[in-house]
Design an enzyme around this catalytic site. Structure first.
Site, short mmCIF file in Angstrom:
data_model
loop_
_atom_site.label_atom_id
_atom_site.label_comp_id
_atom_site.label_asym_id
_atom_site.label_seq_id
_atom_site.Cartn_x
_atom_site.Cartn_y
_atom_site.Cartn_z
N LYS A 13 0.80 -1.25 0.04
CA LYS A 13 0.12 -0.01 0.15
C LYS A 13 0.77 1.28 0.16
CE LYS A 13 -1.41 -0.59 5.01
NZ LYS A 13 -0.17 -1.29 5.28
N ARG A 88 -6.47 1.88 11.64
CA ARG A 88 -6.02 0.52 11.81
C ARG A 88 -6.89 -0.10 13.00
NH1 ARG A 88 -0.39 1.19 10.14
NH2 ARG A 88 0.89 -0.43 10.24
N ARG A 127 13.54 -5.98 2.80
CA ARG A 127 13.63 -4.79 2.25
C ARG A 127 14.48 -3.70 2.92
NH1 ARG A 127 7.11 -2.74 3.81
NH2 ARG A 127 7.70 -2.26 5.91
N ARG A 161 14.45 -0.80 8.37
CA ARG A 161 13.45 -0.40 9.58
C ARG A 161 13.71 -1.35 10.86
NH1 ARG A 161 7.52 0.49 7.33
NH2 ARG A 161 7.13 -0.48 9.29
N ARG A 172 3.33 -8.01 14.10
CA ARG A 172 2.54 -6.91 13.37
C ARG A 172 1.30 -7.59 12.64
NH1 ARG A 172 7.49 -4.57 10.33
NH2 ARG A 172 5.62 -3.16 8.94
#
Ligand code: AMP
Length: 214
Positions: A13, A88, A127, A161, A172
């Site tokens: 997203k 969320r 990533r 991150r 998560r």
């Protein structure tokens, strides 16, 4: 138009929000990025959020709602915005509905990305991004053309991150199912939900998003 994007971590997203921002001029409002900037700046909000983010849990609703409510009032949001990572929880979705009503701002659509979750873990754990320009890369799927040099700005410093490790990603995902997935029904009932295949080719998804947003 103003839209919100829904989907588990790593569903793409953020990538799609950036593309729509570049192509159509809508502003990407990523609550994750806003919080990371707060942590970086050492603000009170950032200090309160840091450990929560690193554990993969959600920061309290009132903090986020207050942050987004102030941000939406800024002039650069007037052309339209893309909520990326907000709401969320159901209380956040309800608070968003109230604050948009108060500000007389419409929400056009809520786009849900459906994806394969094991693939998401692989996507997230690999990533990284250029520290200077933010260009995103991946250990397996998208390496820089020249190893160690950013394709976009020639920077040689990269970052990952703190919450992009396998344990935190699993946590998560758990939070997504427990707290975020119930929002899907909330927006379905309001007739705002559009579901898209988040496993499709990145350009295909962008085309689909453009037809939704226009
Ligand atoms: P993201 O960059 O969207 O993956 O968000 C990173 C982390 O920031 C999340 O795991 C949460 O700890 C926190 N966060 C971001 N958006 C929200 C939100 N809407 N509500 C609560 N916590 C959030």
């Amino acid at each position: 138009m103003n839209i919100a994007l829904l989907g588990p971590p790593g569903c793409g997203k953020g990538t799609q929000a950036k593309r729509l921002e570049d192509r159509l001029g809508y502003l990407q409002l990523s609550t994750g990025e806003m919080l990371r900037a707060e942590v970086e700046s050492g603000s009170e909000l950032g200090s309160a959020a840091k450990d929560i983010i690193e554990s993969g849990k959600l920061v309290p609703d009132d903090m986020i709602v207050d942050m987004i409510s102030k941000r939406i009032d800024e002039p650069d949001c007037q052309k339209g915005f893309i909520l990326d990572g907000f709401p969320r929880t159901v209380p956040q979705a309800e608070a968003l509905a109230n604050l948009l009503k108060e500000k007389d701002i419409p929400l056009g659509s809520v786009v849900e990305f459906s994806v394969d979750e094991d693939a998401m873990v692989k996507r997230i754990v690999g990533r990284f991004a250029c520290t200077f320009c933010g260009q995103g890369y991946h250990d397996d799927f998208q390496k820089p053309i020249v190893d160690g040099v950013c394709d976009k700005c020639n920077g040689t410093d990269f970052m990952r991150r703190a919450d992009d490790n396998e344990d935190t990603v699993r946590s998560r995902l758990k939070e997504y199912h427990r707290q975020t997935a119930p929002i899907i029904g909330f927006y379905e009932n309001l007739g705002l939900l559009v579901s898209i295949d988040g496993m499709a080719e990145i350009d295909e998804i962008t085309k689909r998003m453009e037809t939704i947003v226009r």
